[in-house]
Design an enzyme around this catalytic site. Structure first.
Site, PDB file in Angstrom:
ATOM      1  N   CYS A   1      27.291  28.955  12.486  1.00 39.16           N
ATOM      2  CA  CYS A   1      25.954  28.402  12.694  1.00 39.16           C
ATOM      3  C   CYS A   1      25.592  28.054  13.967  1.00 39.16           C
ATOM      4  O   CYS A   1      26.497  27.317  14.806  1.00 39.16           O
ATOM      5  CB  CYS A   1      25.378  27.517  11.391  1.00 39.16           C
ATOM      6  SG  CYS A   1      23.805  27.107  11.835  1.00 39.16           S
TER       7      CYS A   1
ATOM      8  N   HIS B   1      42.185  37.745   5.057  1.00 40.07           N
ATOM      9  CA  HIS B   1      42.970  38.102   4.176  1.00 40.07           C
ATOM     10  C   HIS B   1      43.912  39.327   4.651  1.00 40.07           C
ATOM     11  O   HIS B   1      43.698  40.182   5.276  1.00 40.07           O
ATOM     12  CB  HIS B   1      41.985  38.684   3.284  1.00 40.07           C
ATOM     13  CG  HIS B   1      40.786  37.696   2.487  1.00 40.07           C
ATOM     14  ND1 HIS B   1      41.259  36.602   1.683  1.00 40.07           N
ATOM     15  CD2 HIS B   1      39.611  37.635   2.741  1.00 40.07           C
ATOM     16  CE1 HIS B   1      40.103  36.090   1.404  1.00 40.07           C
ATOM     17  NE2 HIS B   1      39.388  36.449   2.079  1.00 40.07           N
TER      18      HIS B   1
ATOM     19  N   SER C   1      29.967  26.920   8.824  1.00 37.26           N
ATOM     20  CA  SER C   1      30.051  27.914   7.551  1.00 37.26           C
ATOM     21  C   SER C   1      31.395  28.084   7.472  1.00 37.26           C
ATOM     22  O   SER C   1      31.990  27.123   6.839  1.00 37.26           O
ATOM     23  CB  SER C   1      29.369  29.321   8.001  1.00 37.26           C
ATOM     24  OG  SER C   1      27.728  28.771   7.946  1.00 37.26           O
TER      25      SER C   1
END
Lengths: 141, 141
Positions: free
Chosen positions: B86, B71, B66
């Protein structure tokens, strides 16, 4: 002004992949995703895509405003979305919701689990606080 | 077997950016992030990074399992993480937590808001159901 973020976390069930698998290459799907995002005036810095077995694919867009991710699992008719955007330069909450609505049309899910997280910072006596507003999960059909 | 996913959503407050800004280029930081992820046997397909004004940067890793996103917002001493993996080929929940623990050391936050979402599909009378287990948000210090 302190920045805030809108994060839509969505899980799509009983999706229809026939259209994508039979009629479109992944590159065309990526172009469509990019156009959905730029139509709402977000700035795409880069879009990654990858194909997996059983026609599964992932698309991850890095935005100036944060990111969008799509992970698909056709054998389980499942797709997951994360649409995460910053409201620094303007209020992007409506645009974020519109991206979500256009993206779900690509997969025609019969059931959706969606959650919207509003992340917000504000100053209070020199400290940052976090307000996490959760809207109820809902389901279509 | 139906796949499940572990999604860690974390917001880090009162972070220390001095180390990164003064001593490391963004490329070195990206290498460090990649090494944290691969040490837990995840497969990185591609890592994007971008610099913004005021020494802010974003890093987005597309994984076979995934994605991971970072940020940063140095002027507000804030960092957001999403670590989304996953558990298809093996149980990755411990590895996902270890990535989180190593990443937070990079930013030395004084406060953390963390949430772990376990997404799971299972078959029941031909329908997919969704179990969303939420663990309580906690804070350090």
């Amino acid at each position: 002004m302190y920045p805030s973020w809108t994060h839509i976390i969505a899980d799509l069930y009983d999706c229809d992949f026939a259209y994508h698998i039979e009629k479109h290459s992944l590159e065309v799907i990526v172009e469509h995703v990019n156009s959905i995002i730029t139509k709402q005036w977000f700035t795409i810095l880069w879009t990654l895509h990858h194909s997996f077995w059983y026609n599964a694919f992932s698309i991850v867009c890095m935005l100036a405003e944060s990111h969008v991710s799509i992970h698909t699992w056709p054998e389980s008719r499942y797709v997951s979305f994360d649409i995460y955007t910053c409201n620094y330069s303007r209020d992007n909450t409506v645009g974020t919701q519109l991206i979500f609505e256009e993206l779900i049309h690509m997969f025609a899910p019969k059931n959706i689990q969606k959650e919207v997280i509003e992340r917000m910072m504000k100053s209070n006596s020199g400290k940052h606080f976090f307000a996490n507003y959760r809207k109820p999960v809902y389901s279509l059909l």
